[in-house]
Scaffold this active site. Sequence first.
Site, PDB file in Angstrom:
ATOM      1  N   GLY A   4       0.850  -1.203   0.000  1.00  0.00           N
ATOM      2  CA  GLY A   4       0.000   0.000   0.000  1.00  0.00           C
ATOM      3  C   GLY A   4       0.877   1.241   0.000  1.00  0.00           C
ATOM      4  N   THR A   6       1.601   3.370  -2.202  1.00  0.00           N
ATOM      5  CA  THR A   6       1.196   4.601  -2.900  1.00  0.00           C
ATOM      6  C   THR A   6      -0.016   5.232  -2.204  1.00  0.00           C
ATOM      7  OG1 THR A   6      -0.119   3.225  -4.372  1.00  0.00           O
ATOM      8  CG2 THR A   6       2.037   3.902  -5.177  1.00  0.00           C
ATOM      9  N   GLY A   7      -0.417   4.645  -1.090  1.00  0.00           N
ATOM     10  CA  GLY A   7      -1.620   5.113  -0.385  1.00  0.00           C
ATOM     11  C   GLY A   7      -1.354   6.289   0.540  1.00  0.00           C
ATOM     12  N   ALA A  10       0.805   5.669   3.909  1.00  0.00           N
ATOM     13  CA  ALA A  10       2.240   5.591   3.653  1.00  0.00           C
ATOM     14  C   ALA A  10       2.803   6.997   3.456  1.00  0.00           C
ATOM     15  CB  ALA A  10       2.502   4.721   2.436  1.00  0.00           C
ATOM     16  N   VAL A  78      -1.630  -8.592  -5.582  1.00  0.00           N
ATOM     17  CA  VAL A  78      -1.683  -9.317  -4.291  1.00  0.00           C
ATOM     18  C   VAL A  78      -2.236 -10.740  -4.394  1.00  0.00           C
ATOM     19  CG1 VAL A  78      -1.760  -7.326  -2.739  1.00  0.00           C
ATOM     20  CG2 VAL A  78      -3.886  -8.244  -3.643  1.00  0.00           C
ATOM     21  N   ASP A 169      -2.689   0.149  16.900  1.00  0.00           N
ATOM     22  CA  ASP A 169      -3.725   1.075  17.336  1.00  0.00           C
ATOM     23  C   ASP A 169      -2.959   2.375  17.531  1.00  0.00           C
ATOM     24  OD1 ASP A 169      -5.263   2.785  19.017  1.00  0.00           O
ATOM     25  OD2 ASP A 169      -6.575   1.083  19.405  1.00  0.00           O
ATOM     26  N   HIS A 170      -3.141   3.329  16.616  1.00  0.00           N
ATOM     27  CA  HIS A 170      -2.217   4.469  16.653  1.00  0.00           C
ATOM     28  C   HIS A 170      -2.362   5.304  17.928  1.00  0.00           C
ATOM     29  CE1 HIS A 170      -5.578   6.885  15.128  1.00  0.00           C
ATOM     30  NE2 HIS A 170      -4.891   7.950  15.438  1.00  0.00           N
ATOM     31  N   GLU A 208     -13.761  15.194  17.370  1.00  0.00           N
ATOM     32  CA  GLU A 208     -13.099  15.679  16.158  1.00  0.00           C
ATOM     33  C   GLU A 208     -13.963  16.740  15.517  1.00  0.00           C
ATOM     34  OE1 GLU A 208     -11.315  12.646  13.528  1.00  0.00           O
ATOM     35  OE2 GLU A 208     -12.638  11.284  14.586  1.00  0.00           O
ATOM     36  N   ASP A 227     -15.245   2.341  14.447  1.00  0.00           N
ATOM     37  CA  ASP A 227     -14.105   3.151  14.019  1.00  0.00           C
ATOM     38  C   ASP A 227     -13.278   3.656  15.206  1.00  0.00           C
ATOM     39  OD1 ASP A 227     -12.662   4.517  11.903  1.00  0.00           O
ATOM     40  OD2 ASP A 227     -13.547   6.384  12.642  1.00  0.00           O
ATOM     41  N   HIS A 232      -9.585   2.493  19.874  1.00  0.00           N
ATOM     42  CA  HIS A 232      -8.908   3.559  20.617  1.00  0.00           C
ATOM     43  C   HIS A 232      -9.518   3.827  21.999  1.00  0.00           C
ATOM     44  CE1 HIS A 232      -7.393   3.973  16.656  1.00  0.00           C
ATOM     45  NE2 HIS A 232      -8.307   4.799  16.188  1.00  0.00           N
TER      46      HIS A 232
END
Length: 490
Positions: A4, A6-7, A10, A78, A169-170, A208, A227, A232
């Site tokens: 991924g 080119t996503g 990244a 893939v 999990d960022h 947000e 989500d 989170h």
Amino acid sequence: MIFGATGDLAKRKLFPSIYRLFERGKLAERFAVIGVARRSLSNDEFQHSVKESVLSALGKDKNIDEFISHFYYHSHDVTNSSSYLSLKTMANDLDKHYRLDGNRIFYLAMAPEFFGTIALHLKSDGLTDVSGFKRLVIEKPFGHNLESAKELNKQITTAFSEDEVYRIDHYLGKEMVRNIEVIRFANAIFEPLWNNRYISNIQITSSETLGVEERGRYYETSGALRDMVQNHMMQMVSLLAMEPPIRLTTDEVRSEKVRVFRAIRSVEGDQVQDYFVRGQYDEGTINGKKVMRYRDEQMVDKESNTETFVAGKLMIDNFRWAGVPFYIRTGKRMLTKSTKIVVQFKDIPMNLYYQTEKMLNPNLLVIHIQPEEGITLHLNAKKAGGHFDAQEVKLSYANTGINGMNTPEGYEKLLYDCMCGDATNFTHWDEVALSWSMVDKISAVWEKTKEESFPNYISGTKGPKAADELLEKDGFFWWPVADLDVENCQ
Ligand code: BG6
């Protein structure tokens, strides 16, 4: 290898994070990055896009040519074994060239429907036959519900063992989320009070101002519950509620977190409405700009029943927490972009200062996760010059203020942890499974019943009224997040 490459992820997060690790000397000479994606690109074109993404994210490019010389591109299908075989040849050559000792990290930064296929091919086409370590980093969503998560887990664990899987999990890369454990376990003044005798409730808000942007198609099947809550929000709850681990090792920390998930009261059927509230944004104004309602966003059903806001009450039925509600709240298109945790302590047994103009405030410990990072302790002290008048005083510590710079990006820390083989801040399968089983019971009810009141909150506000009522019926209220900001606390 970044699948991924080119996503968006990244470009926005991974390349800049790798660059920062390089710049800080955490990546020496011996590394190579293979960008893997469908599109056909030359190495030069790929390196150019890496350079651009670093520049646009960080605004600097010292030693960038040396940095991008470590990047290679592989155009990939893939589902096709011959693609994997040529990728393997490329990886083996780079392994020799950079003397990588057969150590390999596979990062899946792409659509989740391919996770299983890729993992299976990596094994069957021999990319995981290495003399060094092999690790799989996998982005959310990890499944759509418990059943699909189990299926996905089955596929990836045929190629990688649980301790080789790094589920991102960022939020666990955020400086102040990592600080929760230190604040709790390194302070003699908190740990003795951290229980149902002294804490009345805990509130976690992650709001947000953005809407769903171009992600309508994904979001329609996800909603705020899958989500944000499943991952989170639940991770923050577990860090706040866990018992002190015997040691700070991955296994010890994870097993304490898992015990929290196991103790969360299961809520299903008719009970769901007593514990959870859902919302969907209507049009409104944010920062002076008119914004549309959720149902008018791209790829969103005009009659959508998807929630963009969730508030909930979690009860943790164990000795430490019995009777203490953990309130969580998250939503899009809200008043501010802010993630905060408020720990509200119980009132003192007898209030000697009632005669002052207002009642004493309870003590609060506020953990500022973002955008500002820090902690604030709300106390009461004597008003200068007054007689018996008490007033609220706030002791604040702001991370950014002290370091004079922003703390490293979450992704940078997570990537570094993965390179070092430290999986503590990644989610274990048991956490994922328990969290899905809780969330599945709520979504089962919500999917069955159409919410006639949708849209039920105006963009740029605090969310639906029902979220306030959820606390009011327990005698509490949401502490207004904007008033608790660090800059309002000095
Ligand atoms: C992601 C969600 O996991 O977290 C997004 O998919 C959300 O919808 C984002 O916007 C919030 O992250 P942060 O770091 O901006 O709070």
